[in-house]
Enzyme design. Structure first.
Site, PDB file in Angstrom:
ATOM      1  CB  SER A 157      -1.012   0.034   1.204  1.00  0.00           C
ATOM      2  OG  SER A 157      -0.169  -0.148   2.419  1.00  0.00           O
ATOM      3  CD  GLU A 166      -7.681  -5.398   1.385  1.00  0.00           C
ATOM      4  OE1 GLU A 166      -6.732  -5.967   1.195  1.00  0.00           O
ATOM      5  OE2 GLU A 166      -7.791  -4.640   0.887  1.00  0.00           O
ATOM      6  CG  ASP A 225       2.129  -6.760   1.104  1.00  0.00           C
ATOM      7  OD1 ASP A 225       2.330  -7.839   0.805  1.00  0.00           O
ATOM      8  OD2 ASP A 225       1.444  -5.941   0.968  1.00  0.00           O
TER       9      ASP A 225
END
Ligand code: KIV
Length: 268
Positions: A45, A181, A83
């Site tokens: 992100s 998610e 990530d």
């Protein structure tokens, strides 16, 4: 004491919630760690909130590794997950292992990758060589074009069964936790009850073993607002107010004052 996989599993057993947030830099990670955040995700992100890209796809491995090493320097206790960015693990198991290893060398204790059945051989390979892996199911942002946007996932019975099956497969492949998610809360509850490993929810309701949010969203820095995010402060307004005061002070000649300035004979 450093958070370990064992501790995360024990927290699930004891129904003690795991609290996770994203971080991308040294100072912020240090603050989160000092407050007692259990798991820090150096999320891709960063592509959105640090670089301003529309999707997470453009961020690359070297950028993610730089953020990871900065975060690692600020953290003593939290479990750090790096990530894996788009195309850093999909091409071959060997490349995935090398890239995942670089996250551990940068200071992470584990990596996260997105997907279900298609990533099982990769998860198994990484785990076989000692790399803790966190799964990610439901809305997987690296699949945004295939999913047709950032929509709620697992709405139909069929999709819900597939998600549960993939969660169990990821667990058997060796994942130590799974991010869920943007899925209905009753689906997240069912998955959480079926798994021995912790589920970490984002937009997946209150029944997951833990929760994660993108730091910039919960601090009110992000431009976009999401239903599943509670904004705990409005940092954007706070920063604007401070910067405006500074701008006006400098323009008016009110900053710096003598107290902010040096004299030649001063010791400093
Ligand atoms: O990149 C990220 O921040 C994430 C979280 C949304 C789970 O994957």
């Amino acid at each position: 004491m450093k958070v370990t996989i064992d501790l995360l599993l024990k927290m699930k057993e004891k129904k003690e919630k795991i609290v996770a947030l994203t971080a991308y830099d040294y100072l912020t990670a240090k603050i989160l760690d000092e407050i007692g955040i259990d798991l820090i995700l150096v999320g891709d992100s960063a592509a959105n909130v640090i670089f301003g890209y529309e999707t997470t796809l453009p961020i690359n491995l070297s950028e993610m590794l730089i953020f990871t090493s900065a975060v690692a320097r600020g953290v003593k206790r939290a479990f750090i997950v790096g990530d894996m960015p788009f195309l850093s693990y999909q091409i071959s198991k060997e490349e995935a292992l090398k890239n995942a290893g670089l996250f551990l060398k940068a200071g992470a204790q584990g990596v996260k990758l997105e997907g279900g059945e298609q990533v099982l051989p990769i998860v198994e390979h990484l785990v076989k060589f000692g790399i803790p892996v966190m799964g990610h199911l439901g809305l997987t942002p690296q699949f945004v074009y295939q999913l047709g946007g950032y929509k709620l996932q697992a709405r139909t019975k069929e999709e819900q069964e597939k998600l549960l099956k993939e969660a169990l497969l990821l667990e058997s492949a060796g994942c130590f936790a799974i991010v869920l998610e943007k899925i209905p809360m009753e689906v997240a509850k069912r998955v959480t009850e079926k798994l021995k490993i912790p589920t970490i929810g984002i937009g997946a309701g209150p029944y997951c073993d833990g929760q994660i949010l993108v730091l910039h969203d919960m601090l009110g820095l992000s431009e976009k607002k999401f239903k599943f995010v509670k904004r705990y402060t409005d940092l954007s307004t706070i920063i604007k107010k401070a910067v405006k005061e500074y701008l006006e002070d400098v323009k008016r000649g009110e900053f710096p004052q003598e107290e902010h300035s040096f004299k030649a004979d001063e010791s400093c």
